[in-house]
Write a protein that holds these residues in place. Structure first.
Motif, mmCIF file in Angstrom:
data_model
loop_
_atom_site.group_PDB
_atom_site.id
_atom_site.type_symbol
_atom_site.label_atom_id
_atom_site.label_comp_id
_atom_site.label_asym_id
_atom_site.label_seq_id
_atom_site.Cartn_x
_atom_site.Cartn_y
_atom_site.Cartn_z
ATOM 1 N N ASP A 186 0.829 -1.207 0.000
ATOM 2 C CA ASP A 186 0.000 0.000 0.000
ATOM 3 C C ASP A 186 0.861 1.254 0.000
ATOM 4 O O ASP A 186 0.513 2.245 -0.641
ATOM 5 C CB ASP A 186 -0.920 -0.006 1.221
ATOM 6 N N VAL A 187 1.969 1.234 0.735
ATOM 7 C CA VAL A 187 2.865 2.380 0.812
ATOM 8 C C VAL A 187 4.313 1.880 0.747
ATOM 9 O O VAL A 187 4.695 0.999 1.510
ATOM 10 C CB VAL A 187 2.658 3.179 2.127
ATOM 11 N N VAL A 188 5.092 2.453 -0.165
ATOM 12 C CA VAL A 188 6.515 2.124 -0.279
ATOM 13 C C VAL A 188 7.302 3.407 -0.049
ATOM 14 O O VAL A 188 7.092 4.395 -0.748
ATOM 15 C CB VAL A 188 6.857 1.546 -1.671
ATOM 16 N N LEU A 189 8.182 3.382 0.945
ATOM 17 C CA LEU A 189 9.013 4.540 1.277
ATOM 18 C C LEU A 189 10.463 4.181 0.977
ATOM 19 O O LEU A 189 11.184 3.695 1.857
ATOM 20 C CB LEU A 189 8.839 4.909 2.748
ATOM 21 N N PRO A 190 10.929 4.407 -0.255
ATOM 22 C CA PRO A 190 12.282 3.993 -0.643
ATOM 23 C C PRO A 190 13.376 4.642 0.203
ATOM 24 O O PRO A 190 14.367 3.990 0.536
ATOM 25 C CB PRO A 190 12.398 4.427 -2.097
ATOM 26 N N LYS A 191 13.202 5.912 0.552
ATOM 27 C CA LYS A 191 14.214 6.608 1.343
ATOM 28 C C LYS A 191 14.463 5.899 2.670
ATOM 29 O O LYS A 191 15.584 5.851 3.163
ATOM 30 C CB LYS A 191 13.766 8.053 1.608
ATOM 31 N N TRP A 192 13.426 5.343 3.252
ATOM 32 C CA TRP A 192 13.512 4.694 4.558
ATOM 33 C C TRP A 192 13.609 3.172 4.442
ATOM 34 O O TRP A 192 13.640 2.486 5.461
ATOM 35 C CB TRP A 192 12.289 5.063 5.407
ATOM 36 N N ARG A 193 13.637 2.643 3.210
ATOM 37 C CA ARG A 193 13.663 1.188 2.967
ATOM 38 C C ARG A 193 12.552 0.497 3.766
ATOM 39 O O ARG A 193 12.747 -0.517 4.433
ATOM 40 C CB ARG A 193 15.014 0.571 3.337
ATOM 41 N N THR A 194 11.372 1.103 3.723
ATOM 42 C CA THR A 194 10.241 0.627 4.517
ATOM 43 C C THR A 194 9.018 0.454 3.629
ATOM 44 O O THR A 194 8.766 1.265 2.740
ATOM 45 C CB THR A 194 9.924 1.632 5.643
ATOM 46 N N ILE A 195 8.279 -0.602 3.905
ATOM 47 C CA ILE A 195 7.033 -0.892 3.200
ATOM 48 C C ILE A 195 5.938 -1.013 4.242
ATOM 49 O O ILE A 195 6.124 -1.627 5.294
ATOM 50 C CB ILE A 195 7.170 -2.184 2.377
ATOM 51 N N VAL A 196 4.784 -0.412 3.952
ATOM 52 C CA VAL A 196 3.648 -0.451 4.872
ATOM 53 C C VAL A 196 2.484 -1.154 4.180
ATOM 54 O O VAL A 196 2.104 -0.793 3.064
ATOM 55 C CB VAL A 196 3.220 0.972 5.303
ATOM 56 N N PHE A 197 1.930 -2.152 4.867
ATOM 57 C CA PHE A 197 0.706 -2.799 4.424
ATOM 58 C C PHE A 197 -0.404 -2.362 5.366
ATOM 59 O O PHE A 197 -0.244 -2.432 6.588
ATOM 60 C CB PHE A 197 0.831 -4.325 4.486
ATOM 61 N N VAL A 198 -1.522 -1.911 4.823
ATOM 62 C CA VAL A 198 -2.689 -1.549 5.613
ATOM 63 C C VAL A 198 -3.703 -2.668 5.396
ATOM 64 O O VAL A 198 -4.301 -2.768 4.331
ATOM 65 C CB VAL A 198 -3.262 -0.182 5.189
ATOM 66 N N ASN A 199 -3.854 -3.528 6.403
ATOM 67 C CA ASN A 199 -4.660 -4.733 6.259
ATOM 68 C C ASN A 199 -6.041 -4.583 6.874
ATOM 69 O O ASN A 199 -6.173 -4.103 8.005
ATOM 70 C CB ASN A 199 -3.975 -5.925 6.934
ATOM 71 N N GLY A 200 -7.043 -5.046 6.147
ATOM 72 C CA GLY A 200 -8.389 -5.172 6.688
ATOM 73 C C GLY A 200 -8.434 -6.392 7.587
ATOM 74 O O GLY A 200 -7.881 -7.443 7.253
ATOM 75 N N CYS A 201 -9.065 -6.269 8.734
ATOM 76 C CA CYS A 201 -9.073 -7.362 9.712
ATOM 77 C C CYS A 201 -9.772 -8.602 9.167
ATOM 78 O O CYS A 201 -9.344 -9.723 9.449
ATOM 79 C CB CYS A 201 -9.732 -6.893 11.006
ATOM 80 N N PHE A 202 -10.840 -8.438 8.394
ATOM 81 C CA PHE A 202 -11.535 -9.609 7.856
ATOM 82 C C PHE A 202 -10.706 -10.306 6.790
ATOM 83 O O PHE A 202 -10.453 -11.503 6.875
ATOM 84 C CB PHE A 202 -12.904 -9.222 7.278
ATOM 85 N N TRP A 203 -10.270 -9.578 5.782
ATOM 86 C CA TRP A 203 -9.612 -10.199 4.636
ATOM 87 C C TRP A 203 -8.279 -10.833 4.964
ATOM 88 O O TRP A 203 -7.809 -11.731 4.278
ATOM 89 C CB TRP A 203 -9.447 -9.190 3.499
ATOM 90 N N HIS A 204 -7.644 -10.362 6.028
ATOM 91 C CA HIS A 204 -6.345 -10.913 6.397
ATOM 92 C C HIS A 204 -6.423 -11.717 7.694
ATOM 93 O O HIS A 204 -5.405 -12.030 8.295
ATOM 94 C CB HIS A 204 -5.302 -9.794 6.492
ATOM 95 N N ALA A 205 -7.654 -12.057 8.117
ATOM 96 C CA ALA A 205 -7.911 -12.923 9.274
ATOM 97 C C ALA A 205 -7.086 -12.505 10.489
ATOM 98 O O ALA A 205 -6.302 -13.281 11.027
ATOM 99 C CB ALA A 205 -7.666 -14.385 8.916
ATOM 100 N N HIS A 206 -7.298 -11.284 10.937
ATOM 101 C CA HIS A 206 -6.563 -10.746 12.078
ATOM 102 C C HIS A 206 -6.924 -11.533 13.339
ATOM 103 O O HIS A 206 -8.058 -11.510 13.801
ATOM 104 C CB HIS A 206 -6.901 -9.269 12.255
ATOM 105 N N ALA A 207 -5.925 -12.217 13.894
ATOM 106 C CA ALA A 207 -6.147 -13.065 15.072
ATOM 107 C C ALA A 207 -6.486 -12.215 16.292
ATOM 108 O O ALA A 207 -5.957 -11.127 16.482
ATOM 109 C CB ALA A 207 -4.894 -13.890 15.348
ATOM 110 N N ASN A 208 -7.375 -12.719 17.128
ATOM 111 C CA ASN A 208 -7.768 -12.080 18.388
ATOM 112 C C ASN A 208 -8.291 -10.666 18.197
ATOM 113 O O ASN A 208 -8.025 -9.784 19.007
ATOM 114 C CB ASN A 208 -6.591 -12.074 19.379
#
Length: 142
Positions: free
Chosen positions: A38-60
Motif C-alpha cells: 500500500d505504501v513504499v518509502l524507498p528513502k527509509w527502505r520501509t514498506i507499509v501494508f494496511v490490512n483489513g481485519c476480515f480479509w487478512h484474518a486478524h487473530a484475536n
C-alpha cells in the motif's frame, strides 16, 4: 464481491494522508514488490501494508469473525490470504526492506492518533541495521 476495493480503501487513504501531511513521500500500490504494498518509502527502505481485519484474518480481533455460511470456502480463502501475506513479507525482508503492518482495528477513532504517530516513528526511527517485520498486534510465533 465485485464492489470490494483492492486499493485506495478508506483506511489506506487515511494512512497515506497522515504520512504525506507529516512530510513523508512514498509510492502507492507499487506492483514491483511482492504483495503490491500500500505504501513504499524507498528513502527509509520501509514498506507499509494496511490490512483489513476480515480479509487478512486478524487473530484475536473483535472486527474479525468467520462467516457462518460456506464455511469451508471462507476458511480456505482466509488461510490462503494469511499464508500469502507471510510469504510476501518474508521475501521483502530478505530483499532488505522493513515491513510494517497496520491493521484496520488500529485505525478506529479512539486509538487512531496514537497508532498513526507510532507508525511515523516506526518509519523514521533509525534502522538497527537489519530489516524485519513490524507488527505489534500479532504474537511473535506467527
Amino acid at each position: 464481491m465485485s464492489h470490494i476495493r483492492g486499493k485506495d480503501t478508506s483506511i489506506e487513504v487515511l494512512v497515506r494522508s497522515y504520512l504525506f501531511r507529516h512530510g513523508l513521500r512514498f509510492r502507492k500500490n507499487d506492483r514491483r514488490y511482492p504483495g503490491h504494498p500500500d505504501v513504499v518509502l524507498p528513502k527509509w527502505r520501509t514498506i507499509v501494508f494496511v490490512n483489513g481485519c476480515f480479509w487478512h484474518a486478524h487473530a484475536n480481533c473483535k472486527a474479525f469473525s468467520r462467516p457462518k455460511s460456506n464455511v469451508e470456502f471462507w476458511s480456505v480463502k482466509l488461510m490462503r490470504n494469511g499464508e500469502r501475506d507471510r510469504l510476501q513479507h518474508a521475501q521483502l525482508v530478505a530483499d532488505g526492506w522493513r515491513v510494517i503492518v497496520v491493521w484496520e482495528c488500529e485505525l478506529a477513532k479512539p486509538v487512531r492518533k496514537a497508532r498513526l504517530a507510532r507508525l511515523y516513528d516506526q518509519i523514521t526511527a533509525t534502522p538497527d541495521g537489519h530489516p524485519g517485520i513490524i507488527d505489534d498486534t500479532i504474537p511473535a510465533e506467527r
